[in-house]
Design an enzyme around this catalytic site. Structure first.
Site, mmCIF file in Angstrom:
data_model
loop_
_atom_site.group_PDB
_atom_site.id
_atom_site.type_symbol
_atom_site.label_atom_id
_atom_site.label_comp_id
_atom_site.label_asym_id
_atom_site.label_seq_id
_atom_site.Cartn_x
_atom_site.Cartn_y
_atom_site.Cartn_z
ATOM 1 C CB ALA A 150 -4.800 1.603 10.689
ATOM 2 C CG PHE A 194 4.249 -10.442 -6.904
ATOM 3 C CD1 PHE A 194 5.390 -10.778 -6.067
ATOM 4 C CD2 PHE A 194 3.343 -9.542 -6.473
ATOM 5 C CE1 PHE A 194 5.368 -10.136 -4.838
ATOM 6 C CE2 PHE A 194 3.325 -9.021 -5.228
ATOM 7 C CZ PHE A 194 4.403 -9.185 -4.353
ATOM 8 C CB THR A 244 5.201 -0.007 -2.364
ATOM 9 O OG1 THR A 244 6.066 -0.404 -1.154
ATOM 10 C CG2 THR A 244 6.010 -0.040 -3.641
ATOM 11 C CE LYS A 252 -2.353 0.383 3.634
ATOM 12 N NZ LYS A 252 -1.266 1.285 4.502
ATOM 13 C CD1 TRP A 277 8.809 -3.046 -3.946
ATOM 14 C CD2 TRP A 277 10.327 -3.854 -5.353
ATOM 15 N NE1 TRP A 277 10.094 -3.612 -3.122
ATOM 16 C CE2 TRP A 277 10.809 -4.281 -4.137
ATOM 17 C CE3 TRP A 277 10.885 -4.366 -6.590
ATOM 18 C CZ2 TRP A 277 12.142 -4.717 -4.011
ATOM 19 C CZ3 TRP A 277 12.175 -5.093 -6.283
ATOM 20 C CH2 TRP A 277 12.680 -5.207 -5.194
#
Length: 556
Positions: free
Chosen positions: A273, A381, A73, A71, A409
């Site tokens: 959170a 991925f 990232t 998140k 990423w």
């Protein structure tokens, strides 16, 4: 493959003055903390408060899994991508806590080529905000115990002290302790407790306060205990407000740093959170909105926690109106929700994906309840098959959500161009009609049950006797008309962390309830969630070191 810290240490950072110039912030409005960090002066707000607000985009996620979602990232990468498209953009993030940094989760600066830098500074001490919050919290605790020792003029019932000490570290042995042992000079013997600093009410207050006046008014309302008549005793009555404000004088100012691609990032505040309200400070968000045309912010953990609190607490209190939500998922995490073991997630498994995607479905439905347009993004991925990606895209688009793959990423902003374009298209074509989930004037139980049933999908809510009694007391004392801050495990929509996917026909158990009067909300603790985490068998701290050249290694 390079680690996150190696990538961050190789980043070519600009002097923070040059980063600020992207937002038309002048050097005179910066308070330097070295070459690459600065606090924003109070005077800047007076200069920019008349500017129109930029577009506010919230990045949230499905429930976190060991497979990873990304998140933060995504938040950083989306901001970088918008910058590549020539947009005037700022990112608004929380500061990482030392607890998870040395525990299981690691740091919170993003990852790969979508990180906020300087990464080591951000994860370890930064500009000292958390230390100031911890000091203010514990000063209040010390003044409370000293008041009792010095005659207890306020008639504080030592069995009804609710203010806890804090430390920004996972340390389970401090959860429940006894203080004041020894000679009479050591203080009154009583039971005491520690929480992690990011769960402190002072953290929540700092993140919700508009200015110093508002901060002091909120600090004054903190309830530290109840007297022998059952009436609340406040920080104001202990004459602690001025000293706490002095400790927080600099901490209340937003911090400005940059990303690996030199995108401006306001990083300020850090409430968890799962046990707090999970958003960066109102001041940081509002400053970013006045300085940039697009602001990308995040809220902690899954949308059932961070996003719900961002929308029902922060936006309600601050008058913010988000324009879009980006919901982050991965094929791997969805398959994990479908029952696939972590070691087998690299193998194509459409059946498990179809079974686990119900978690994403529930979060899509929840965002729709706030009447905000939603964009779903998958962190891609190498193991994701074309068939799996196509299935998720069709699933999302059939539910009215824009869809984009993200490769930030690996590729930084360039890997987020598709997502950035979907977000821009959504902002241009769909209007946000944001409304909170519930009316804060409902009873405490009605608000808790609305969240539990509408957001988590529970069929019932039960209350421990102590929680039920406290709700009755708070409503009698006039504290019922506030938002609710639910403390719940992050791994499941239910209060059982092992129940993945989209649980149905379950009961949420409210174990404890208390008022954070200064923050302006009631906290309801569910299940077995703890406000002081512990360390795992092999904490991340075991891998962190400083090499012979003074460089930190092993930080993730």
């Amino acid at each position: 493959m390079k680690s996150d810290i190696e990538i961050a240490q190789e980043a070519s950072m600009l002097p923070i003055r040059e980063v600020a110039e992207q937002l038309d912030i002048l050097e005179e409005d910066l308070e330097y903390y070295g070459k690459y960090k600065a606090k924003i002066t109070d005077e800047l707000w007076e200069k920019i408060k008349g500017n129109p607000d930029g577009k506010l985009v919230l990045v949230t996620a499905i429930n976190p899994t060991p497979a990873g979602e990304g998140k933060t990232t995504t938040t950083v990468g989306l901001g970088q991508a918008l910058g590549k498209l020539g947009k005037k953009v700022a990112i608004a993030l929380r500061e990482p806590s030392l607890g998870p940094c040395f525990g299981v989760k690691g740091g919170a600066a993003g990852g790969g080529y979508a990180q906020a830098v300087p990464m080591e500074d951000l994860n370890l001490h930064f500009t000292g905000d958390f230390h100031a919050i911890t000091s203010a919290n514990n000063l209040l605790a010390a003044m409370l115990d000293n008041h009792i020792k010095q005659g207890n003029r306020l008639r504080i019932d030592t069995n009804q002290i609710v203010w806890k000490r804090c430390v920004d570290m996972n340390d389970r042995v401090l959860r429940n302790i006894v203080v004041g042992l020894g000679r009479a000079a050591d203080g009154v013997v009583r039971e005491d407790h520690f929480i992690i600093s990011v769960a402190s009410e002072i953290m929540a207050i700092l993140c919700l306060a508009e200015n110093m006046k508002d901060l002091k008014e909120r600090l004054a309302k903190i309830i530290v205990a109840y007297d022998y008549d059952g009436q609340p005793v406040t920080a104001e009555q202990l004459n602690a407000v001025g000293a706490m404000a002095a400790l927080l004088k600099d901490a209340i100012k937003p911090n400005l740093i940059q990303t690996i691609e030199n995108t401006p990032a306001f990083v300020h505040g850090g409430p968890f959170a799962n046990i707090a309200h999970g958003c960066n400070s109102v001041r940081a968000t509002k400053t970013a909105l006045k300085a940039a045309d697009y602001v990308i912010t995040e809220a902690g953990f899954g949308a059932d926690l961070g996003a719900e609190k961002f929308l029902d607490i922060k936006c309600r209190m601050a008058g913010l109106k988000p324009d879009a939500v980006v919901l982050v998922a991965t094929v791997r995490a969805l398959k994990y929700n479908g029952g696939v073991a972590k070691d087998d997630l690299n193998t194509e498994n459409l059946e498990a994906l179809k079974k686990g995607i119900v978690n994403l479905e529930k979060h899509i439905e929840n965002i729709a309840k706030y009447k905000i347009p939603c964009v779903v993004t998958l962190n891609r991925f190498l193991s994701d098959s074309d068939a799996e990606l196509a299935y998720v895209q069709e699933f999302c688009e059939s539910r009215g959500c824009a869809f984009a793959l993200s490769e930030v990423w690996e590729k930084g902003g360039e890997g987020g161009i598709e997502l950035a374009n979907r977000v821009l298209e959504t902002l241009d074509s769909k209007k946000s009609n944001f409304i909170p989930l519930y009316d804060e004037k409902l009873s405490i139980r009605e608000k808790i049950e609305t969240i539990a049933k509408e957001i988590y999908g529970a069929s019932n809510v039960t209350y421990a006797p102590a929680a039920s009694q406290e709700i009755n007391r708070l409503e009698k004392l006039g504290y019922g008309n506030t938002p609710i801050c639910m403390a719940k495990n992050q791994y499941s929509l239910s209060d059982d962390p092992k129940w993945l996917g989209r649980p149905e026909d379950f009961t949420i158990t409210i174990r404890e309830v208390y008022i954070s009067a200064g923050a302006g909300f009631v906290v309801a603790i569910t299940g077995t969630v703890m406000t002081m985490p512990g360390l795992p068998l092999h904490p991340a701290a075991e891998r962190i070191d400083v090499d012979d050249n003074g460089r930190i290694v092993g930080l993730s």
